[in-house]
Design an enzyme around this catalytic site. Sequence first.
Site, short mmCIF file in Angstrom:
data_model
loop_
_atom_site.label_atom_id
_atom_site.label_comp_id
_atom_site.label_asym_id
_atom_site.label_seq_id
_atom_site.Cartn_x
_atom_site.Cartn_y
_atom_site.Cartn_z
N LYS A 152 63.01 64.84 -59.56
CA LYS A 152 62.66 65.55 -58.08
C LYS A 152 63.29 64.33 -57.28
O LYS A 152 63.17 62.72 -57.34
CB LYS A 152 61.10 65.40 -58.04
CG LYS A 152 60.47 66.58 -58.80
CD LYS A 152 60.82 68.17 -58.20
CE LYS A 152 60.42 68.52 -59.30
NZ LYS A 152 60.70 70.61 -58.51
N LYS A 254 61.93 81.15 -62.59
CA LYS A 254 61.01 81.21 -62.92
C LYS A 254 59.70 82.65 -63.00
O LYS A 254 60.07 83.75 -62.08
CB LYS A 254 60.22 80.56 -61.58
CG LYS A 254 60.75 79.44 -61.61
CD LYS A 254 59.78 78.78 -60.06
CE LYS A 254 60.41 77.14 -59.79
NZ LYS A 254 61.11 76.53 -60.14
#
Length: 347
Positions: A152, A254
């Site tokens: 990230k 997702k």
Amino acid sequence: MRVETREFSLQLESPLDTAHGSIEHRKGILVRIEDGDEVGIGEATPLPGWTESLPACRAALADIEAPGDELSTLEERLATLESTPAARHGLSLALADIRAKRDGVPLYRHFGGPEQVEVIQANATVGDCSPAETVDAVKDAVSAGFECVKVKVGVRSVTDDVARLRAVRDAVGFDIELRVDVNGGWSRAQAREAFHKLDPLRIAYVEQPVSGDDLDALADLRGRSVRVAADESIAETSVDAVLDAEAADVLICKPMVLGGPDKVVEVAERARDVGVTPVVTTTIDGVVARTAAIHAAAAIPDRPASGLATGTMLARDLGPDRTRLVDGSVSVPQDAGNGVADTWGRR
């Protein structure tokens, strides 16, 4: 037939820091359908910024009643939940769980997957942290057998994040696939700067480098040595908009965002047809949705490493996890249905 819902809250083992902020817990709703001797369990776990809110999800599911003795009537109701993808995920998964159990096949076979898929390569995820902490976390992941790691970025400056990634490459070399997730944290200018500086680091792809609604910027960033992945763009626009704009080399699929594991399989096929790579990831869900995501990935041919190794991020879960994470790969349940125990009584 009987349909029930129950709310839950799951604390993360430690907060996950992203460009959107820190995620500390996951709240959602379990959906249980009992039809004769079969029980199907679904999970609706909204994630702000990607799906509807928890109150909207709750309201959508409260509208669902068991209308007689036919599952087909409930399946017809799925069309009314398109604007509340987490709610649709919960109901569609519960229905698919029952259907697969009746057919005596694992969920991935119910979705049209190959006859036997036993394991799927997973990627590890490392949140925003200092260069030393980032290196330690990636080295731990590699020691655990992961061959693909997602880091990230986007909270710090481009210069600082590139330094973190360079330190990772210096520590683990170039045999490890390295992905970068910005969560829309860069401006157009920052993204162009970052792509130039990331060139020598052999990054597999940069996930959502700019805001989700800026498809023009995503399309402009393509064609460089680093591929572009769309994530938030799917939630903020649509799959069709991303593909029509030719704004991605990779599509992050997702299940909770798309509205169910069945939707993931459909979207993955459409993406592959136009040369875009689908990558299945969870939204840090409970074991019911997480296992369903594993099945969705298993139903996709030639899948790359998937973002499915998120169970350890939870301090506690909805029930026992029957999958195993070994050497960076997650096992695929072979029982009929989703392969998750009916843990309705657990809190």
